[in-house]
Design a protein around this motif. Structure first.
Motif, short mmCIF file in Angstrom:
data_model
loop_
_atom_site.label_atom_id
_atom_site.label_comp_id
_atom_site.label_asym_id
_atom_site.label_seq_id
_atom_site.Cartn_x
_atom_site.Cartn_y
_atom_site.Cartn_z
N ASN A 1 11.32 13.31 -3.27
CA ASN A 1 10.72 12.28 -2.73
C ASN A 1 9.28 12.01 -3.24
N PHE A 2 8.77 12.87 -3.76
CA PHE A 2 7.44 12.89 -4.69
C PHE A 2 7.28 12.96 -6.09
N ARG A 3 8.37 13.38 -6.78
CA ARG A 3 8.39 13.43 -8.18
C ARG A 3 7.82 12.36 -9.12
N HIS A 4 6.88 12.57 -9.85
CA HIS A 4 6.17 11.78 -10.71
C HIS A 4 5.43 10.77 -9.67
N SER A 5 5.01 10.96 -8.69
CA SER A 5 4.45 10.11 -7.91
C SER A 5 2.98 9.97 -7.83
N VAL A 6 2.28 8.88 -7.39
CA VAL A 6 0.99 8.83 -7.41
C VAL A 6 0.62 8.50 -5.83
N VAL A 7 -0.08 9.48 -5.14
CA VAL A 7 -0.34 9.08 -3.88
C VAL A 7 -1.62 8.94 -3.55
N LEU A 8 -2.13 7.93 -3.03
CA LEU A 8 -3.53 7.82 -2.05
C LEU A 8 -3.29 8.22 -0.77
N VAL A 9 -4.17 9.49 -0.69
CA VAL A 9 -4.01 10.12 0.68
C VAL A 9 -5.42 10.23 1.19
N SER B 1 -2.64 14.61 7.01
CA SER B 1 -3.01 13.68 6.16
C SER B 1 -1.78 12.81 5.96
N ILE B 2 -2.21 11.43 5.50
CA ILE B 2 -1.39 10.41 5.46
C ILE B 2 -1.51 9.34 4.20
N GLY B 3 -0.76 8.84 3.61
CA GLY B 3 -0.96 8.33 2.43
C GLY B 3 0.36 7.36 1.77
N PHE B 4 0.00 6.66 0.63
CA PHE B 4 1.08 5.61 0.16
C PHE B 4 1.46 6.30 -1.37
N ILE B 5 2.76 6.33 -1.53
CA ILE B 5 2.93 6.43 -3.00
C ILE B 5 2.58 4.99 -3.60
N VAL B 6 1.75 4.90 -4.62
CA VAL B 6 1.26 3.66 -5.22
C VAL B 6 2.17 3.28 -6.44
N ASN B 7 2.99 4.05 -7.07
CA ASN B 7 3.52 3.69 -8.20
C ASN B 7 5.10 3.63 -8.08
N ARG B 8 5.39 3.12 -6.91
CA ARG B 8 7.19 2.99 -6.67
C ARG B 8 7.17 1.74 -6.38
N PRO B 9 7.04 0.64 -7.15
CA PRO B 9 7.55 -0.55 -6.53
C PRO B 9 9.11 -0.66 -6.65
N GLY B 10 9.58 -1.47 -5.43
CA GLY B 10 10.92 -1.71 -5.11
C GLY B 10 11.39 -2.69 -6.18
N GLU B 11 12.69 -3.08 -5.87
CA GLU B 11 13.07 -4.23 -6.78
C GLU B 11 13.31 -5.51 -6.19
N VAL C 1 -5.01 1.87 -7.83
CA VAL C 1 -3.83 1.83 -6.91
C VAL C 1 -3.42 0.31 -6.72
N PHE C 2 -4.32 -0.53 -7.11
CA PHE C 2 -3.70 -1.94 -6.75
C PHE C 2 -3.45 -2.39 -8.25
N ARG C 3 -3.30 -1.79 -9.43
CA ARG C 3 -2.97 -2.57 -10.55
C ARG C 3 -1.63 -3.05 -10.71
N LYS C 4 -1.37 -3.89 -11.36
CA LYS C 4 0.02 -4.64 -11.44
C LYS C 4 0.94 -3.57 -12.19
N ASN C 5 0.82 -3.27 -13.25
CA ASN C 5 1.69 -2.32 -14.07
C ASN C 5 1.72 -0.88 -13.55
N MET C 6 2.70 -0.36 -13.07
CA MET C 6 2.94 1.12 -12.48
C MET C 6 3.48 1.69 -13.51
N ASP C 7 4.11 1.21 -14.50
CA ASP C 7 5.08 2.14 -15.26
C ASP C 7 4.43 3.37 -15.70
N THR C 8 3.30 3.40 -16.20
CA THR C 8 2.91 4.48 -16.90
C THR C 8 1.68 5.45 -16.28
N LEU C 9 1.60 4.99 -14.96
CA LEU C 9 0.27 5.42 -14.16
C LEU C 9 0.31 6.89 -14.11
N TRP C 10 1.53 7.66 -13.76
CA TRP C 10 1.66 9.01 -13.41
C TRP C 10 1.31 9.55 -14.60
#
Length: 165
Positions: free
Chosen positions: A4-12, A20-30, A134-143
Motif C-alpha cells: 500500500n505504501f511502496r514508493h509512496s510520498v505521504v503527508l502525515v 497519525s493520519i495522512g494522504f499519499i500525495v504521489n498516486r494520481p488515479g486514472e 504536495v500540490f505539484r502537477k507532475n508526481m511521476d518522479t517525486l518519490w
C-alpha cells in the motif's frame, strides 16, 4: 514492505489521540471526478485526477486543500494546508473550492504509537513537509527526487557527526 505504501510520498500529521493520519500525495488515479460523474454539474470543474490517498476508507471521498481560512471541521496540517476528512467539509469544498484542492479516495492512518514503531524499524524516510511539493502537477518522479534529498540530508548529518568526533 507494505504494498500500500511502496514508493509512496505521504503527508502525515499527528492527531490529538496520538494516532497519525495522512494522504499519499504521489498516486494520481486514472480518472477525475468530472469523468466519474459526467452528468453532475458540481463535479464538472474537477478535472484533476482523483488521488489514491491510502488504504483506509478507500471508498470515501476526502480532500487536501490550501486556504488562508480553515473551515470548521477541517484539520490544519501545514501552513495553509488542511485535510478534509469530515463529509460536510468535503461537501463545502465541492461547492466552493479554494484555488488549490485535491480530492482523494481513502487516506492513510496509524494507531497511536504505530507509526513511531515503523519509523524506529527504518520503514520510512522523513523530510520536512513542503506545501508546494504536495500540490505539484507532475508526481511521476517525486518519490525518486525526495529519496535523493533524504539521502543527501543523511550524508550531511553523517559528515557533521564524523567531523565532531
Amino acid at each position: 514492505l507494505d504494498p500500500n505504501f511502496r514508493h509512496s510520498v505521504v503527508l502525515v500529521t499527528q492527531m490529538a489521540d496520538g494516532g497519525s493520519i495522512g494522504f499519499i500525495v504521489n498516486r494520481p488515479g486514472e480518472r477525475s471526478l468530472a469523468q466519474i460523474l459526467p452528468d453532475n454539474e458540481v463535479m464538472k470543474r474537477f478535472t484533476e485526477p482523483l488521488y489514491l490517498g491510502g488504504p483506509v476508507k478507500a471508498a470515501g471521498l476526502f480532500a487536501m486543500f490550501r486556504a488562508s481560512k480553515n473551515p470548521q471541521g477541517a484539520l490544519r496540517v501545514l501552513g495553509d494546508v488542511s485535510f478534509a476528512l469530515n463529509p460536510a467539509v468535503v461537501e463545502q469544498l465541492l461547492h466552493a473550492p479554494p484555488e488549490r484542492v485535491r480530492f482523494f479516495n481513502g487516506y492513510a492512518g496509524w494507531a497511536p504509537g504505530q507509526l513511531a514503531l515503523e519509523l524506529e524499524r527504518g520503514g520510512w524516510h522523513v523530510l520536512n513537509a513542503d506545501a508546494d511539493i504536495v500540490f505539484r502537477k507532475n508526481m511521476d518522479t517525486l518519490w525518486e527526487e525526495l529519496l535523493l534529498r533524504v539521502r543527501a540530508v543523511t550524508a550531511s548529518l553523517r559528515l557533521t557527526h564524523e567531523a565532531k568526533q
